[in-house]
Scaffold this motif. Structure first.
Motif, PDB file in Angstrom:
ATOM      1  N   MET A  68      66.762  61.079  36.844  1.00 44.38           N
ATOM      2  CA  MET A  68      66.084  60.204  36.135  1.00 44.38           C
ATOM      3  C   MET A  68      67.196  58.975  35.612  1.00 44.38           C
ATOM      4  O   MET A  68      66.432  57.666  35.722  1.00 44.38           O
ATOM      5  N   VAL A  69      68.173  58.986  35.583  1.00 48.09           N
ATOM      6  CA  VAL A  69      69.178  57.929  35.716  1.00 48.09           C
ATOM      7  C   VAL A  69      69.111  57.127  36.921  1.00 48.09           C
ATOM      8  O   VAL A  69      68.836  55.913  36.912  1.00 48.09           O
ATOM      9  N   ALA A  70      69.171  57.661  37.942  1.00 42.06           N
ATOM     10  CA  ALA A  70      69.036  56.805  39.572  1.00 42.06           C
ATOM     11  C   ALA A  70      67.751  56.125  39.781  1.00 42.06           C
ATOM     12  O   ALA A  70      67.617  55.151  39.887  1.00 42.06           O
ATOM     13  N   LEU A  71      66.680  56.984  39.293  1.00 43.25           N
ATOM     14  CA  LEU A  71      65.339  56.310  39.588  1.00 43.25           C
ATOM     15  C   LEU A  71      64.894  55.089  38.520  1.00 43.25           C
ATOM     16  O   LEU A  71      64.434  54.397  39.097  1.00 43.25           O
ATOM     17  N   THR A  72      65.518  55.375  37.463  1.00 48.26           N
ATOM     18  CA  THR A  72      65.402  54.266  36.314  1.00 48.26           C
ATOM     19  C   THR A  72      65.981  52.986  36.817  1.00 48.26           C
ATOM     20  O   THR A  72      65.430  51.801  36.634  1.00 48.26           O
ATOM     21  N   TYR A  73      67.005  53.258  37.538  1.00 46.72           N
ATOM     22  CA  TYR A  73      67.873  51.788  38.083  1.00 46.72           C
ATOM     23  C   TYR A  73      66.943  51.226  39.351  1.00 46.72           C
ATOM     24  O   TYR A  73      66.827  50.265  39.351  1.00 46.72           O
ATOM     25  N   PHE A  74      66.187  52.056  40.207  1.00 44.76           N
ATOM     26  CA  PHE A  74      65.743  51.557  41.478  1.00 44.76           C
ATOM     27  C   PHE A  74      64.283  51.209  41.149  1.00 44.76           C
ATOM     28  O   PHE A  74      63.576  50.182  41.611  1.00 44.76           O
ATOM     29  N   PHE A  75      63.584  51.920  40.037  1.00 41.87           N
ATOM     30  CA  PHE A  75      62.257  51.517  39.674  1.00 41.87           C
ATOM     31  C   PHE A  75      62.297  50.760  38.344  1.00 41.87           C
ATOM     32  O   PHE A  75      61.852  50.913  37.176  1.00 41.87           O
ATOM     33  N   ASP A  76      62.873  49.232  38.834  1.00 39.80           N
ATOM     34  CA  ASP A  76      62.917  48.440  37.614  1.00 39.80           C
ATOM     35  C   ASP A  76      62.349  46.895  38.261  1.00 39.80           C
ATOM     36  O   ASP A  76      62.831  46.511  39.275  1.00 39.80           O
ATOM     37  N   HIS A  77      61.416  46.405  37.847  1.00 38.21           N
ATOM     38  CA  HIS A  77      60.583  45.348  38.447  1.00 38.21           C
ATOM     39  C   HIS A  77      61.455  43.961  38.454  1.00 38.21           C
ATOM     40  O   HIS A  77      61.002  43.075  38.676  1.00 38.21           O
ATOM     41  N   GLU A  78      62.458  44.005  37.472  1.00 37.91           N
ATOM     42  CA  GLU A  78      63.054  42.996  37.312  1.00 37.91           C
ATOM     43  C   GLU A  78      64.473  42.946  38.242  1.00 37.91           C
ATOM     44  O   GLU A  78      65.089  42.137  38.471  1.00 37.91           O
ATOM     45  N   LYS A  79      64.641  43.972  39.016  1.00 40.42           N
ATOM     46  CA  LYS A  79      65.679  44.243  39.944  1.00 40.42           C
ATOM     47  C   LYS A  79      65.374  43.140  41.306  1.00 40.42           C
ATOM     48  O   LYS A  79      64.356  43.516  41.880  1.00 40.42           O
ATOM     49  N   ASP A  80      66.332  42.440  41.518  1.00 36.54           N
ATOM     50  CA  ASP A  80      65.887  41.435  42.685  1.00 36.54           C
ATOM     51  C   ASP A  80      67.124  41.400  43.783  1.00 36.54           C
ATOM     52  O   ASP A  80      67.200  40.709  44.853  1.00 36.54           O
ATOM     53  N   ILE A  81      68.169  42.367  43.562  1.00 35.11           N
ATOM     54  CA  ILE A  81      69.173  42.312  44.442  1.00 35.11           C
ATOM     55  C   ILE A  81      69.006  43.658  45.303  1.00 35.11           C
ATOM     56  O   ILE A  81      68.968  44.768  44.324  1.00 35.11           O
ATOM     57  N   HIS A  82      68.479  43.780  46.347  1.00 35.74           N
ATOM     58  CA  HIS A  82      68.370  45.132  47.228  1.00 35.74           C
ATOM     59  C   HIS A  82      69.415  45.607  48.192  1.00 35.74           C
ATOM     60  O   HIS A  82      69.826  44.435  49.096  1.00 35.74           O
ATOM     61  N   ARG A  85      78.607  42.969  45.804  1.00 37.87           N
ATOM     62  CA  ARG A  85      77.041  43.090  45.398  1.00 37.87           C
ATOM     63  C   ARG A  85      76.444  44.510  45.511  1.00 37.87           C
ATOM     64  O   ARG A  85      75.539  44.713  44.610  1.00 37.87           O
ATOM     65  N   PHE A  86      76.656  45.244  46.430  1.00 39.04           N
ATOM     66  CA  PHE A  86      76.084  46.586  46.735  1.00 39.04           C
ATOM     67  C   PHE A  86      76.880  47.865  46.076  1.00 39.04           C
ATOM     68  O   PHE A  86      76.123  48.944  46.246  1.00 39.04           O
ATOM     69  N   GLY A  92      81.463  58.613  50.186  1.00 36.23           N
ATOM     70  CA  GLY A  92      81.079  58.137  51.587  1.00 36.23           C
ATOM     71  C   GLY A  92      80.073  56.985  51.376  1.00 36.23           C
ATOM     72  O   GLY A  92      80.331  55.902  51.757  1.00 36.23           O
ATOM     73  N   LEU A  93      78.926  57.407  50.504  1.00 34.90           N
ATOM     74  CA  LEU A  93      77.985  56.448  50.166  1.00 34.90           C
ATOM     75  C   LEU A  93      78.393  55.005  49.713  1.00 34.90           C
ATOM     76  O   LEU A  93      78.291  54.006  50.087  1.00 34.90           O
ATOM     77  N   ILE A  94      79.653  55.353  48.553  1.00 38.27           N
ATOM     78  CA  ILE A  94      80.162  54.289  48.020  1.00 38.27           C
ATOM     79  C   ILE A  94      80.784  53.447  48.860  1.00 38.27           C
ATOM     80  O   ILE A  94      80.972  52.260  48.789  1.00 38.27           O
ATOM     81  N   GLY A  95      81.785  54.152  49.938  1.00 39.77           N
ATOM     82  CA  GLY A  95      82.408  53.334  50.640  1.00 39.77           C
ATOM     83  C   GLY A  95      81.638  52.569  51.652  1.00 39.77           C
ATOM     84  O   GLY A  95      81.898  51.262  51.991  1.00 39.77           O
ATOM     85  N   ILE A  96      80.278  52.843  52.202  1.00 34.45           N
ATOM     86  CA  ILE A  96      79.538  52.300  52.965  1.00 34.45           C
ATOM     87  C   ILE A  96      79.079  51.077  52.322  1.00 34.45           C
ATOM     88  O   ILE A  96      78.821  49.808  52.611  1.00 34.45           O
ATOM     89  N   ALA A  97      78.713  51.450  50.783  1.00 31.93           N
ATOM     90  CA  ALA A  97      78.334  50.048  50.066  1.00 31.93           C
ATOM     91  C   ALA A  97      79.167  49.126  49.782  1.00 31.93           C
ATOM     92  O   ALA A  97      79.091  47.832  49.921  1.00 31.93           O
ATOM     93  N   LEU A  98      80.461  49.573  49.687  1.00 34.71           N
ATOM     94  CA  LEU A  98      81.719  48.620  49.707  1.00 34.71           C
ATOM     95  C   LEU A  98      81.743  47.955  50.923  1.00 34.71           C
ATOM     96  O   LEU A  98      81.945  46.295  50.821  1.00 34.71           O
ATOM     97  N   TRP A  99      81.566  48.602  52.276  1.00 34.39           N
ATOM     98  CA  TRP A  99      81.774  47.794  53.290  1.00 34.39           C
ATOM     99  C   TRP A  99      80.658  46.729  53.509  1.00 34.39           C
ATOM    100  O   TRP A  99      81.019  45.973  54.026  1.00 34.39           O
ATOM    101  N   SER A 100      79.444  47.244  53.208  1.00 38.04           N
ATOM    102  CA  SER A 100      78.233  46.253  53.246  1.00 38.04           C
ATOM    103  C   SER A 100      78.430  45.007  52.142  1.00 38.04           C
ATOM    104  O   SER A 100      78.063  43.857  52.661  1.00 38.04           O
ATOM    105  N   SER A 101      78.939  45.293  50.942  1.00 38.34           N
ATOM    106  CA  SER A 101      79.428  43.981  50.004  1.00 38.34           C
ATOM    107  C   SER A 101      80.318  43.129  50.806  1.00 38.34           C
ATOM    108  O   SER A 101      80.066  41.856  50.535  1.00 38.34           O
TER     109      SER A 101
END
Length: 356
Positions: A146-160, A297-298, A333-342
């Motif tokens: 629920m914590v994760a889905l509430t973050y993604f299911f947010d109509h005000e979220k504009d950074i993807h 950013r990510f 690993g996921l956080i590392g990829i997100a850091l690299w993408s940022s």
């Protein structure tokens, strides 16, 4: 605050974590010698404490990022309270009291008897903890999902980060209760793979996890609304504080239960996981003061994807055993990829500005 924090080195943030590491490893050596009386036994306990600390740190990268995301909007008073009282609750409450409480409830014994069992009959203690894994995984997995889905299911979220997926989730967020419906469907799907008492325990525990999340959200919203008109200094941040404590508890479920695969000694587990918890605190402070989430950013997206995957893994662990090392490495690993993408995004933006 940012100007001051820029002058602080990473080592200054890790000071208390490093001190706790030295103390914890020394306690591990002392405990190893006391319980085994041999050099090889002492080194084994020392090694287990070190592995547990590393495991807790790897499992808690996403925890620190989510903590920082919530803390940056809290008042300085409540930030300080979470980083002091919160760490006491995290280290002593979740790493010592929580496992004892499970045994007290499951074995129907008193707290003193549970402590004696942990010290004198560690095999029986570990068995009870193992038997309690299914309801704990269902509860914690549901809350984290629920914590994760509430973050993604947010109509005000504009950074993807993953544009094709996250943009659709943000669009469908206007459908009221979509994330709750998704989680309930998943709970029913997993429950069909279980039978008898296990199926009942899974469903009830998962529903309690969902209700806990909703109650914390309602309470947080109520307190936030109340503070606008009364006692803002006293109440501003209590809802977020409670949210973070429940969130930390949900993150800790998997690590505490999984730690019994490495050791059946409650005190060895408490020392190892306690060291890891201090690093989470240090990383949280560094992320808040340095504004790292805004700079990369990510990074936050990676943390919430890691939480979502962890929640699914906790559900899967009710069916098959999944080593905690895989869970920890996957999240890191996921956080590392997100850091690299940022970093790539920052460079492309800088090049665009330079060229223009």
């Amino acid at each position: 605050m940012n100007g001051v924090s820029e002058t602080k080195s990473v080592m200054s943030y890790l000071k208390w974590a490093l001190i706790s590491t030295v103390i914890g490893l020394a306690l591990g050596i002392a405990l190893g010698w006391q319980t085994t009386g041999t050099l090889s036994g002492t080194l084994t306990v020392f090694f287990i404490v070190a592995v547990l600390a590393v495991l807790e740190i790897s499992l808690s990268f996403d925890n620190a990022i989510v903590n920082a995301n919530k803390l940056k909007d809290m008042t300085p008073v409540w930030q300080h309270r979470f980083l002091t009282w919160g760490i006491i609750i995290a280290v002593f409450g979740m790493r010592i009291v929580f496992p004892l409480l499970i045994v007290v409830i499951a074995a129907n014994v008193g707290p003193i008897d549970a402590m004696i069992m942990a010290a004198a009959r560690p095999e029986e203690y570990a068995r009870i903890m193992h038997d309690a894994h299914l309801p704990i995984a269902a509860f914690g997995g549901t809350f984290l999902m629920m914590v994760a889905l509430t973050y993604f299911f947010d109509h005000e979220k504009d950074i993807h980060w993953v544009e094709w997926l996250e943009s659709r989730m943000a669009r469908y967020a206007t459908i009221k209760g979509v994330e709750i419906a998704f989680v309930l469907a998943l709970i029913l799907g997993f429950s069909r793979l279980l039978e008898g008492a296990e199926q009942e325990a899974f469903v009830y525990s998962a529903i309690y996890g969902l209700l806990t999340f909703l109650l914390v959200e309602v309470l947080g919203g109520f307190l936030d609304k109340t503070q606008e008109t009364t006692k803002a200094a006293a109440q501003g941040g209590l809802g977020a504080f409670l949210y973070l404590e429940v969130l930390d508890a949900s993150f800790s479920f998997d690590g505490v239960i999984g730690a019994f695969a490495l050791s059946q000694n409650l005190f060895v587990i408490a020392i190892g996981l306690g060291i890891g918890a201090m690093y989470v605190r240090s990383m949280t402070i560094m992320l808040v003061e340095r504004g790292t989430l805004a700079e990369y950013r990510f990074l936050e997206h990676g943390a919430f994807y890691a939480i979502l995957i962890l929640s699914v893994i906790m559900f899967c662990q009710t069916l098959v055993h999944i080593p905690e090392v895989i869970t920890g490495l996957g999240g890191a690993g996921l956080i590392g990829i997100a850091l690299w993408s940022s970093i790539r995004w920052n460079r492309s933006e800088a090049n665009g500005v330079t060229q223009s």
